[in-house]
Every structure is written in structure tokens, then in C-alpha cells.
Write a protein that holds these residues in place. Structure first.
Motif, PDB file in Angstrom:
ATOM      1  N   PRO B 189       0.810  -1.223   0.000  1.00  0.00           N
ATOM      2  CA  PRO B 189       0.000   0.000   0.000  1.00  0.00           C
ATOM      3  C   PRO B 189       0.845   1.275   0.000  1.00  0.00           C
ATOM      4  O   PRO B 189       0.287   2.370   0.035  1.00  0.00           O
ATOM      5  CB  PRO B 189      -0.803  -0.130   1.297  1.00  0.00           C
ATOM      6  N   GLU B 190       2.168   1.128  -0.011  1.00  0.00           N
ATOM      7  CA  GLU B 190       3.051   2.289  -0.006  1.00  0.00           C
ATOM      8  C   GLU B 190       4.281   1.995  -0.869  1.00  0.00           C
ATOM      9  O   GLU B 190       5.043   1.074  -0.585  1.00  0.00           O
ATOM     10  CB  GLU B 190       3.487   2.633   1.419  1.00  0.00           C
ATOM     11  N   ARG B 191       4.469   2.801  -1.897  1.00  0.00           N
ATOM     12  CA  ARG B 191       5.586   2.577  -2.813  1.00  0.00           C
ATOM     13  C   ARG B 191       6.942   2.743  -2.138  1.00  0.00           C
ATOM     14  O   ARG B 191       7.941   2.195  -2.593  1.00  0.00           O
ATOM     15  CB  ARG B 191       5.500   3.526  -4.024  1.00  0.00           C
ATOM     16  N   ASP B 192       6.972   3.505  -1.041  1.00  0.00           N
ATOM     17  CA  ASP B 192       8.255   3.760  -0.390  1.00  0.00           C
ATOM     18  C   ASP B 192       8.720   2.626   0.521  1.00  0.00           C
ATOM     19  O   ASP B 192       9.814   2.694   1.073  1.00  0.00           O
ATOM     20  CB  ASP B 192       8.184   5.057   0.419  1.00  0.00           C
ATOM     21  N   TRP B 193       7.922   1.604   0.688  1.00  0.00           N
ATOM     22  CA  TRP B 193       8.327   0.489   1.544  1.00  0.00           C
ATOM     23  C   TRP B 193       9.252  -0.451   0.767  1.00  0.00           C
ATOM     24  O   TRP B 193       9.019  -1.659   0.655  1.00  0.00           O
ATOM     25  CB  TRP B 193       7.102  -0.266   2.069  1.00  0.00           C
ATOM     26  N   GLU B 194      10.313   0.103   0.255  1.00  0.00           N
ATOM     27  CA  GLU B 194      11.216  -0.675  -0.613  1.00  0.00           C
ATOM     28  C   GLU B 194      12.090  -1.633   0.187  1.00  0.00           C
ATOM     29  O   GLU B 194      12.477  -2.681  -0.305  1.00  0.00           O
ATOM     30  CB  GLU B 194      12.085   0.272  -1.445  1.00  0.00           C
ATOM     31  N   GLY B 195      12.450  -1.253   1.417  1.00  0.00           N
ATOM     32  CA  GLY B 195      13.233  -2.121   2.286  1.00  0.00           C
ATOM     33  C   GLY B 195      12.577  -2.209   3.655  1.00  0.00           C
ATOM     34  O   GLY B 195      11.684  -1.412   3.980  1.00  0.00           O
ATOM     35  N   ASP B 196      13.030  -3.151   4.462  1.00  0.00           N
ATOM     36  CA  ASP B 196      12.378  -3.350   5.765  1.00  0.00           C
ATOM     37  C   ASP B 196      12.519  -2.136   6.676  1.00  0.00           C
ATOM     38  O   ASP B 196      11.648  -1.873   7.513  1.00  0.00           O
ATOM     39  CB  ASP B 196      12.915  -4.600   6.454  1.00  0.00           C
TER      40      ASP B 196
END
Lengths: 254, 501
Positions: B189-196
Motif C-alpha cells: 500500500p506504499e511505494r516507499d516500503w522498498e526495504g524493511d
């Protein structure tokens, strides 16, 4: 436009700063015969220096330079500091927010940002000496300094240069009526681990991603305050104000 | 529409053409002898012979991030003007511009008139439009809220292709975890959650995972055959420094590059050009290549990369070699991710260089496949506020100042020259007095084009973008379509089983 160009030319020689919070472990203490210090063992690539900067209006501020090999950090105020890496990256840190913006080489080129890395690393560009004449050698505190005198940007100037660490002890632009004066006030060793700790745990964003991140409240705030692009030039005028990238046009306002 | 119907239509067009030819005698020789006339007549005749198969064994979807129509036009001229013996550059075509089928595509997100890449690529890969910032989750979810995304995950083309036993691949010159490539394989739901490290507590508590881990932590049957691009730092723990002296960004201690190699059969991980060139395709079934800690270099700067990076063309070629090993077929999604970034920076030269490189990659794919069994589609996710203006003479350098047809330097009302290319907004904006560009080298790749409205970053644009197609199912590419139709064209052509076709 002329003022902006002049400021850019000046800034390529000089780097005024604002203030910083740092704890000195050894200080340069002046005496009548020069500077008396507790002389640490210094490695030019791993040290921290602080300068007191005074402009023609008598205003004073401080700047800090920290070197870690060919990487280095410059801090001009408590709100931000900047790192230049050996890979040609420029990173602007916001310690309160624990956020950072990285400008990679390609980003800097795309923004037409050019900088004199030597000048940033040495505070005063070593090339300056080739336009000045040597004066006397002095022992000031721990350091043997070589004096230089001559015109810089049309103003009679004086430079006391510490060759062993590649930094000025003092640089005065406009000798009879000082426009700017840089004076070394702190110098100390700085380890690689301590350096790394300064940039730990920052949430970083590429400048390339800023355009797709305007919904990020931090980015929106920084853009509104003019930090994002202006910070990228790395150049500041004699009032400590950021100078825009060379690719900018007209009078960019924020 | 089946092949027979297409043939009937083609025959009708052909008859119509013959009618034109039959009446050609009434046209003056100055018209019919014109090369323009001859070339265009031949073009139409060729189109009349086009036969399109219905079923595609393989599908390759190219996406130029931010590659609007004005970018295509400028890139075409930019490319043409570099070719020896050109007639000005305008006469050329990018490789895919001569595909037989074209459509215009509406790009808006469900909540934005001018879209972002997350919502647009989700439309292409799932058949469903969603909000900006959301990756393959329906728009009933809130952006950045994990709990609201639960139950709203969408099945992507990659999921369907894997389920059918096809091989799948993702290539991007951006980070592989960036919005456009991510929408092909991840749900977030969020494109910025690319890494943990980017996951907020709410996301962790409600079981959302970061995008990098979603690329790697998959069953063998649902694994990607090829994943090539940038974004290495999101795959490495912060305790590890990579080959280009950059630390990883993961806080969970996981080395996902190692996980990739350990999890899949005949798996390999490469991170530089040397490793990429040394890949043994015959003995590698799962290839992960992460060539930069963040986005890969602009094509214009690629030669300066620390460890060396493959070009988009080279990545496409190698991927096709890998994917062709599966007799059932493959789905390959290729993104040229940095056209968008150069535009955001107001730097037309780099945007055009990357667009031309995308054209080169498409050409390589054309050469490596057959239009009898492989559908190739080329599109963008959205446009940019990039303009081609003034009345420059034919052959005027596309990055140059406008010169009139008589060769004189064109000037604006402020008596200063101006460039053909400019932006409606962005960092190159003029506030106050406009710079005089008379003595400025505007063709330098670092030149920042002037703009109207001052913004730190130039923005996307809301007009339609184009879709170009060749191969089986390409006849479905026609008219003005919603972006989510692209999913359905691929689904139908490749018979992925995602609907009732």
C-alpha cells in the motif's frame, strides 16, 4: 545576475559557515609567540577542524570540516551538515529529522552542479598559492606555517598555510580592510568509526526520487524551505546563504 | 476478432487502395513523383498486408518511465541527428514507432488527474486502476496503511504467467524495488516500503513486508527467472558494505542476494558488468543482477560507473537468452526508469539519451524474437511537462537554440534566444529576468532547460501517452484506451487465464 556570479566566484574560494555543536578535545590556544597547543598526532585524512569566520561587517560564525580519507563532512549550522564522498556523491543530512538526501554524480550533473572538490577539502583551494608570493615561515602552536601574500579577487590577501595537513591556519581576504577572515580554532584527530557514527541511522532518499516523493511531509517541508536544490550546490555566499546550482536560471526564489 | 476477420478488413483496405491507385492518373506528376507520396503509399500498402496472429507464446512489455509523446518526438530527432547523412533528423523513427498497431492511453489514477508510476503500472499489470503511491493493491486501500490493504491485493501478470508455467523476468534501470518494476511482482500500500527499514510499526504489526523481500522470498514455482536492475542496498543488511563501498540498508540482517542464491535452483547473483558478462546462461535458471546501490546510472553517465553496468540493451538481450530456455514461453517486463528522473531534474539531454537506449533495447528484442509468436508492446506510465516549441528550421539541433527557417536566431519578446525544448515547470524556471542563452552551450548534456513555473522538481503531465505493439494480439492495440486495458490485451494474447476470454 552579476551579484550571483560574483558570489559564485567568491564561494569557489571561500566557505563561510554558521555555527556548530562540537566538543573539542584539543584546542589551538594563541600566545604572543603564536599558538600553544596540546599537540595531538594528526593524520591529514582523519581529522576534525573548526574555523572561526569573520566577515567585513564583524559578523562571526563557525564552520567544521571532518575528513575520513577522501570523504569529508562540512557543517555550517546545527540544522544540517553535508558530506562529500570519494565517489562524487553529495549528501545533505538533517540531524533533527534523521533524514538525508543523496545527490549522486548523475544527479549533480543533471542539475548542472559543479564544485571544486579540492577547495572544499582544503577550505582554501591549494591553487590559490600559485597566484600569491611566499612570505615567512612561522611556527604557530603545533604547526609550521608558510605565509603567502597577494591579490585574490582583486583584494590584497594573506594566507598562513599548514602543509602537513593541507589546511589554512588563517586566511584573510582583504588585508587592509578584511572582507573575510578564516582562523583555525580547533584541530583534533577523528577516527573512521566516529566519522561513520555521524551518518548512521538516517533515512536517506535519492535526489532523483524527490520528484516522486512530494507526498512525503519531510520532502515537502524541505522543498518549501529551499533546502533540496540549493543544498546541492555546496556553495554559500559571504552571508552564509546558499547559492543555487549553475544550471538555475534567473532569480530563483523560495 | 480472429485472423479471418482481420484478413477481410485488410482486403477491404487493399481494395480501397486499389481504388486510389486507379484514380492516380488524375493526380499531377509533381504529386505522384514525390518521394513523400511514394513512401506513404508504400506504407499504407504494407499495412494492408498485415496479418495478426491471436495467440502469443511470449510477451515483452517495455515501459519508458515518463516517456510521453513529446519525449518520443524529441528522442527520435535526437537520435536522427546523430546518424551520418541524416536529412535533419526529423525523418527517422524510434525502433518501435514503426510497429503496426498504436493506441493512445489514458493514465490518470483513481485519485489523481496527473498520475504517479505506482498507480499507472498497477493498472498495466493488474487490469485495475488504483491510487497514486499504491503498488498492486486496489484503491479501496488507504495509501501507507497496511491493515486496509489486507484482502485488497491484486493478482499481477507475473503471478498469472508463473502460474501457467511461463518464465518471467523484470528489468529496470531504476531500483528493482522502485514503483514501476515493483508493481509487476509486489503488493504494497506504499511505494516507499522498498526495504524493511522503511516499514512503519503499523505495517510490521499487520504483516506487510517490504518490496525487496517480496521479490526474493517466493516459492520456486513463482520465482522470477531474471531480475536485473539497481537497488542493491535494499537487498543487503546495513552491516555489509557492497563492492562499490556502499552499505546496505536492511535492518533485519538479511542478505537477500544470498537468499536468492540459496532458495532457487541454478541461481546466480551478479552486481557488476564483469559478473554480468560472465553469466553462464545454459547453467543458470534464476539470475539476480543488482548493479547499483540505488538507481543505475543514466545512459549518458554509464561509462563512469564505479564497477561498470550493463546497458538496457545488454540486460534485455541476456534476459531473453535466459527466458527462451522455457519452451512454454515467457513474460518479460522492461523499464527504462531514468527518463523520468532526468525530466524531473529538468535535464532533457539525459532523458533523450535514455529514451534512445530504450529504443535500442526494443530493437534488440525485435531481432531476438519472431513477430509470429512474440507480442512486443512499448508504452510509458505517464508523461512529463516537456515541450517542443518555437518554429525551428528543419534540422535545427533538437537541444539547441531556435533558429528560424532563414537561419537567423529566433528571439522572444525579451530579445533573448530560447531553446526548442523546455519545461512547463521545474528547477530551470525563470523568476525575474530570464538568462541570456546566446553564449550558452544548450546542447551540453548538463544543460538544464528553462521552465515557466518554479518548482524544485519538474512534474509529471496528465495527457495521454502512446502504446505501440507488434506480434500476436497487437491488433487489440487501437483507439484511445484506459491504461488498465493493457493488462487485458496481454492476458488475452498470452491466454494467461486471468479472465473469461
Amino acid at each position: 545576475m552579476k551579484n550571483r556570479l560574483l558570489a559564485l566566484i567568491l564561494s569557489s574560494v571561500l566557505l563561510p559557515t554558521l555555527s556548530l555543536s562540537a566538543t573539542a578535545q584539543s584546542r589551538m590556544l594563541e600566545s604572543n609567540k603564536g599558538t600553544s597547543v596540546d599537540c595531538p598526532t594528526l593524520i591529514a585524512e582523519h581529522l576534525k577542524v573548526q574555523y572561526q569566520v569573520t566577515n567585513g561587517k564583524g559578523q562571526q560564525w563557525e564552520m567544521t570540516l571532518i575528513r575520513n580519507g577522501q570523504d569529508f563532512i562540512i557543517q555550517r549550522d546545527a540544522a544540517t551538515f553535508e558530506q562529500w564522498t570519494s565517489h562524487g556523491e553529495y549528501v545533505r543530512y538533517f540531524p533533527v529529522e534523521k533524514r538525508s538526501v543523496t545527490y549522486r554524480k548523475g544527479d549533480l550533473r543533471a542539475l548542472n552542479v559543479q564544485h571544486d572538490r579540492d577547495q572544499l577539502y582544503h577550505v582554501v583551494s591549494p591553487k590559490l598559492q600559485t597566484h600569491m608570493v611566499k612570505t615567512q615561515v612561522q611556527q604557530l602552536g603545533c604547526f609550521e606555517t608558510q605565509g603567502f601574500a597577494g591579490k585574490v579577487n582583486g583584494l590584497e590577501s594573506q594566507l598562513l598555510w599548514i602543509d602537513t595537513i593541507g589546511l589554512p591556519y588563517q586566511f584573510t581576504l582583504g588585508a587592509t580592510q578584511p572582507n573575510l577572515d578564516y582562523k583555525l580554532v580547533i584541530v583534533e584527530p577523528f577516527s573512521g568509526d566516529a566519522y561513520s557514527a555521524l551518518t548512521q541511522d538516517f533515512q536517506d532518499i535519492d535526489f532523483a526520487d524527490v520528484g516522486d516523493s512530494e507526498s512525503d511531509p519531510f520532502i515537502a517541508k524541505m522543498i518549501n524551505q529551499g533546502f533540496i536544490e540549493h543544498g546541492s550546490s555546496g556553495f554559500y555566499n559571504s552571508e552564509g546563504q546558499a547559492i543555487e546550482a549553475q544550471g538555475g536560471h534567473g532569480n530563483h526564489s523560495h | 476478432m480472429n485472423v479471418m476477420n482481420i484478413k477481410r478488413i485488410a482486403a477491404a483496405i487493399s481494395c480501397s487502395l486499389m481504388t486510389v491507385v486507379a484514380h492516380a492518373a488524375v493526380l499531377p506528376a509533381t504529386q505522384t513523383d514525390s518521394q513523400w507520396f511514394k513512401d506513404s503509399a508504400a506504407n499504407v500498402a504494407a499495412k494492408a498486408q498485415v496479418e495478426t496472429q491471436k495467440t502469443a507464446k511470449n510477451v515483452i512489455l517495455f515501459v519508458g518511465d515518463g516517456m510521453g509523446v513529446s519525449t518520443l518526438t524529441a528522442a527520435r530527432i535526437f537520435q536522427g541527428q546523430q546518424q551520418p547523412g541524416n536529412q535533419g533528423g526529423e525523418e527517422g523513427f524510434l525502433s518501435f514507432e514503426q510497429f503496426p498497431h498504436t493506441a493512445l492511453v489514458k493514465t490518470y489514477n483513481t485519485n489523481q488527474q496527473t498520475p504517479d508510476s505506482a498507480g499507472t503500472m498497477t493498472a498495466m499489470t493488474t487490469g485495475v486502476k488504483t491510487k497514486a503511491g499504491i503498488i498492486s493493491i486496489s484503491d479501496t486501500s488507504l495509501r501507507g496503511n497496511c491493515l486496509s490493504s489486507k484482502g485488497n491485493e491484486l493478482v499481477t501478470l507475473v503471478d498469472l504467467a508463473n502460474a501457467k508455467g511461463l518464465s518471467t523476468g523484470i528489468i529496470s534501470t531504476a531500483r528493482l524495488t522502485h514503483a514501476t518494476p515493483a508493481a509487476a511482482y509486489a503488493k504494497s500500500p506504499e511505494r516507499d516500503w522498498e526495504g524493511d527499514a522503511n516499514l512503519p510499526a503499523e505495517a510490521v504489526a499487520n504483516g506487510c513486508t517490504d518490496i525487496a523481500s517480496q521479490l526474493v522470498m517466493r516459492d520456486e514455482a513463482n520465482a522470477l527467472t531474471v531480475a536485473l536492475g539497481g537497488g542493491r542496498s535494499y537487498f543487503l543488511p546495513k552491516e555489509i558494505t557492497d563492492g562499490e563501498n556502499k552499505a546496505g540498508k536492511r535492518k533485519d540482517g538479511k542478505d537477500l542476494t544470498k537468499t536468492w542464491v540459496d532458495s532457487f535452483s541454478k541461481a546466480a547473483y551478479v552486481w557488476d558488468k564483469k559478473g554480468f558478462d560472465a553469466v553462464d546462461v545454459a547453467n543458470t535458471d534464476h539470475l539476480l543482477g543488482l548493479f547499483n546501490p540505488s538507481h543505475m546510472e543514466y545512459e549518458a553517465d554509464r561509462a563512469d560507473d564505479v564497477a561498470g553496468e550493463p546497458s538496457l540493451t545488454e540486460m534485455t538481450t541476456k534476459s531473453l537468452e535466459m527466458l527462451k530456455k522455457n519452451d512454454k514461453g515467457y513474460l518479460l517486463i522492461v523499464e527504462s526508469g531514468r527518463i523520468d528522473h532526468a525530466h524531473h531534474a529538468g535535464n532533457a539531454s539525459r532523458a533523450l539519451s535514455d529514451a534512445v537506449e530504450l529504443s535500442n533495447a526494443v530493437k534488440a528484442a525485435m531481432d531476438a524474437t519472431s513477430s509470429d509468436d512474440t507480442l512486443i508492446m512499448v508504452t510509458a506510465d505517464h508523461s512529463h511537462v516537456f515541450t517542443i516549441a518555437g518554429y525551428p528550421k528543419r534540422g535545427n539541433p533538437i537541444l539547441g537554440l531556435v533558429h528560424n527557417v532563414d537561419g537567423s536566431l529566433a528571439t522572444a519578446n525579451d530579445n533573448k534566444p530560447y531553446t526548442t525544448l523546455a519545461y512547463t515547470n521545474g528547477p530551470g524556471a525563470v523568476v525575474g529576468v530570464r538568462d541570456d542563452l546566446t553564449s550558452v552551450d544548450t546542447q551540453n548534456k548538463d544543460f538544464m532547460q528553462q521552465a515557466l513555473i518554479p518548482m524544485e522538481s519538474e512534474t509529471h503531465a496528465g495527457e495521454d501517452i502512446s502504446l505501440h505493439a507488434r506480434g500476436p494480439g497487437s491488433n487489440l492495440v487501437q483507439g484511445v484506451i484506459e491504461q488498465n486495458v493493457i493488462f487485458h490485451i496481454i492476458n488475452q494474447a498470452q491466454q494467461l487465464g486471468g479472465t473469461k476470454y
